[in-house]
Design a protein around this motif. Sequence first.
Motif, PDB file in Angstrom:
ATOM      1  N   MET A  31       7.253 -34.888 -17.313  1.00  9.34           N
ATOM      2  CA  MET A  31       8.336 -34.440 -16.451  1.00  9.34           C
ATOM      3  C   MET A  31       9.684 -34.597 -17.128  1.00  9.34           C
ATOM      4  SD  MET A  31       8.371 -33.014 -13.613  1.00  9.34           S
ATOM      5  CE  MET A  31       9.810 -31.984 -13.858  1.00  9.34           C
ATOM      6  N   GLY A  32       9.815 -35.651 -17.924  1.00 12.06           N
ATOM      7  CA  GLY A  32      11.074 -35.860 -18.624  1.00 12.06           C
ATOM      8  C   GLY A  32      11.419 -34.734 -19.578  1.00 12.06           C
ATOM      9  N   THR A  33      10.407 -34.121 -20.173  1.00 12.96           N
ATOM     10  CA  THR A  33      10.651 -33.009 -21.094  1.00 12.96           C
ATOM     11  C   THR A  33      11.319 -31.845 -20.376  1.00 12.96           C
ATOM     12  OG1 THR A  33       8.641 -33.650 -22.289  1.00 12.96           O
ATOM     13  CG2 THR A  33       9.595 -31.523 -22.842  1.00 12.96           C
ATOM     14  N   TYR A  34      10.862 -31.551 -19.164  1.00 12.40           N
ATOM     15  CA  TYR A  34      11.483 -30.474 -18.386  1.00 12.40           C
ATOM     16  C   TYR A  34      12.904 -30.843 -17.961  1.00 12.40           C
ATOM     17  CZ  TYR A  34       6.784 -28.488 -18.071  1.00 12.40           C
ATOM     18  OH  TYR A  34       5.543 -27.969 -18.376  1.00 12.40           O
ATOM     19  N   LEU A  35      13.114 -32.103 -17.564  1.00 11.68           N
ATOM     20  CA  LEU A  35      14.447 -32.522 -17.127  1.00 11.68           C
ATOM     21  C   LEU A  35      15.438 -32.476 -18.289  1.00 11.68           C
ATOM     22  CD1 LEU A  35      13.683 -35.521 -14.733  1.00 11.68           C
ATOM     23  CD2 LEU A  35      14.033 -33.107 -14.186  1.00 11.68           C
ATOM     24  N   ALA A 221      10.949 -37.795 -29.572  1.00  6.12           N
ATOM     25  CA  ALA A 221      10.108 -36.685 -30.027  1.00  6.12           C
ATOM     26  C   ALA A 221      10.955 -35.527 -30.547  1.00  6.12           C
ATOM     27  CB  ALA A 221       9.205 -36.217 -28.888  1.00  6.12           C
ATOM     28  N   GLN A 222      12.118 -35.301 -29.942  1.00  6.03           N
ATOM     29  CA  GLN A 222      12.967 -34.186 -30.358  1.00  6.03           C
ATOM     30  C   GLN A 222      13.506 -34.357 -31.778  1.00  6.03           C
ATOM     31  OE1 GLN A 222      16.000 -33.782 -27.356  1.00  6.03           O
ATOM     32  NE2 GLN A 222      14.854 -32.216 -26.264  1.00  6.03           N
ATOM     33  N   LEU A 223      13.521 -35.588 -32.257  1.00  8.28           N
ATOM     34  CA  LEU A 223      14.037 -35.825 -33.603  1.00  8.28           C
ATOM     35  C   LEU A 223      13.120 -35.267 -34.685  1.00  8.28           C
ATOM     36  CD1 LEU A 223      15.344 -39.502 -33.230  1.00  8.28           C
ATOM     37  CD2 LEU A 223      16.691 -37.392 -33.271  1.00  8.28           C
ATOM     38  N   SER A 224      11.842 -35.046 -34.343  1.00  7.05           N
ATOM     39  CA  SER A 224      10.909 -34.574 -35.367  1.00  7.05           C
ATOM     40  C   SER A 224      10.130 -33.334 -34.949  1.00  7.05           C
ATOM     41  CB  SER A 224       9.915 -35.686 -35.727  1.00  7.05           C
ATOM     42  OG  SER A 224       9.205 -36.111 -34.576  1.00  7.05           O
ATOM     43  N   ALA A 225       9.919 -33.138 -33.647  1.00 11.37           N
ATOM     44  CA  ALA A 225       9.109 -32.010 -33.182  1.00 11.37           C
ATOM     45  C   ALA A 225       9.866 -30.695 -33.351  1.00 11.37           C
ATOM     46  CB  ALA A 225       8.713 -32.207 -31.722  1.00 11.37           C
ATOM     47  N   ARG A 226       9.122 -29.639 -33.642  1.00  8.06           N
ATOM     48  CA  ARG A 226       9.736 -28.332 -33.874  1.00  8.06           C
ATOM     49  C   ARG A 226       9.471 -27.347 -32.752  1.00  8.06           C
ATOM     50  NH1 ARG A 226      11.339 -27.227 -39.013  1.00  8.06           N
ATOM     51  NH2 ARG A 226      12.353 -25.524 -37.911  1.00  8.06           N
ATOM     52  N   SER A 227       8.851 -27.772 -31.662  1.00  4.39           N
ATOM     53  CA  SER A 227       8.585 -26.867 -30.559  1.00  4.39           C
ATOM     54  C   SER A 227       8.558 -27.645 -29.247  1.00  4.39           C
ATOM     55  CB  SER A 227       7.237 -26.155 -30.748  1.00  4.39           C
ATOM     56  OG  SER A 227       6.159 -27.060 -30.545  1.00  4.39           O
ATOM     57  N   ARG A 229       6.182 -27.524 -27.012  1.00  2.00           N
ATOM     58  CA  ARG A 229       4.833 -28.078 -26.850  1.00  2.00           C
ATOM     59  C   ARG A 229       4.668 -29.355 -27.667  1.00  2.00           C
ATOM     60  NH1 ARG A 229       2.433 -24.055 -28.452  1.00  2.00           N
ATOM     61  NH2 ARG A 229       1.851 -23.044 -26.485  1.00  2.00           N
ATOM     62  N   ALA A 230       5.135 -29.323 -28.916  1.00  2.00           N
ATOM     63  CA  ALA A 230       5.023 -30.499 -29.770  1.00  2.00           C
ATOM     64  C   ALA A 230       5.888 -31.644 -29.254  1.00  2.00           C
ATOM     65  CB  ALA A 230       5.429 -30.139 -31.199  1.00  2.00           C
ATOM     66  N   THR A 231       7.063 -31.314 -28.718  1.00  2.00           N
ATOM     67  CA  THR A 231       7.930 -32.337 -28.150  1.00  2.00           C
ATOM     68  C   THR A 231       7.237 -33.051 -27.005  1.00  2.00           C
ATOM     69  OG1 THR A 231       9.965 -31.161 -28.750  1.00  2.00           O
ATOM     70  CG2 THR A 231      10.117 -32.753 -26.957  1.00  2.00           C
ATOM     71  N   MET A 232       6.638 -32.288 -26.109  1.00  2.00           N
ATOM     72  CA  MET A 232       5.969 -32.892 -24.956  1.00  2.00           C
ATOM     73  C   MET A 232       4.776 -33.738 -25.387  1.00  2.00           C
ATOM     74  SD  MET A 232       4.357 -31.027 -21.573  1.00  2.00           S
ATOM     75  CE  MET A 232       5.969 -30.511 -20.962  1.00  2.00           C
ATOM     76  N   THR A 233       3.966 -33.218 -26.294  1.00  2.00           N
ATOM     77  CA  THR A 233       2.778 -33.951 -26.748  1.00  2.00           C
ATOM     78  C   THR A 233       3.167 -35.248 -27.452  1.00  2.00           C
ATOM     79  OG1 THR A 233       1.584 -31.852 -27.019  1.00  2.00           O
ATOM     80  CG2 THR A 233       0.673 -33.797 -28.118  1.00  2.00           C
TER      81      THR A 233
END
Length: 302
Positions: A31-35, A221-227, A229-233
């Motif tokens: 849920m935090g990813t959406y917020l 997660a945002q510091l390394s993820a490129r999408s 989906r990857a951020t949430m996972t």
Amino acid sequence: MIDALLLMLSSPLMQRGLMVAVLVGISAPVMGTYLVQRRLALLGDGIGHVALTGVAMGWLAGSAAGLTPHDLLAIPGAVVAAVIGAVLIEIVREKGRTSGDLALALLFYGGIAGGVLLIGMAGGTAANLTGYLFGSISTVTTLDVWLTAGLALVILGIGLGLRPALFALCHDEDFARSTGLPTRTLNIMVAVLAALTVSVSMRVVGVLLVSALMIVPVAIAQLSARSFRATMTTAMGIGAAVCVTGLSITYFQELSPGATIVVLAIGLYAAVAILRPLLHRPAHAKDPHLDAEDDVQVSART
């Protein structure tokens, strides 16, 4: 050391605590990813304060019904109050009659004041709310585990199952509306899911820190993820790891589980932020979700 870990895992209290920690650590960042995508990172705080009023309502109902302990209905009460509060703030936001920050302020102050007044009417004191303010994993019961599991399954089922539509809504609501998505229904759904997430996380980190568990793993997660989906996972994995690690530390040291978990998460964020430039990773744009086209697959029928 191994003997101490085996002793910890053999404790029924820690078994229940670890199960709840894993469930919360996985579901809260969803849920935090959406917020974060909607720039509503503080929404969890506002809903958490309303949930505190729900806790006091449940305590009052339990006391009136003669239940022992009186807080058997605390979590159901928190769920009801949090959902109502989340829906109301979404309606206020949609109507545009009150700015978002003002609506959150009303939730902050009204939630705390209502909780203290109602707990007093139930014959308790403000001290009875401390466990819900800062988390009290040591009081988790088998019923709490089942309630947490049920709510976590709802959050994960909807948050992951409707990810393309919810991402479209959070990324660009006008675009989502132009594709025919039911944006009003989805907005209400996001608000309700945020309320359920707060209710789930309350036992682990408390209402005052619940937003941190939803947001900080996503920020890491945002510091390394490129999408998206990857951020949430990645955030789900980080959330579970810091919850289990923090709870394990408090087994050996008399520390607050909620505060320990949040400090670990923030410390991890600082470490990743410092080490990231040293790894020569390409800098991300302000919007870290570069493969939006892959994440959003809205069919022509919707």
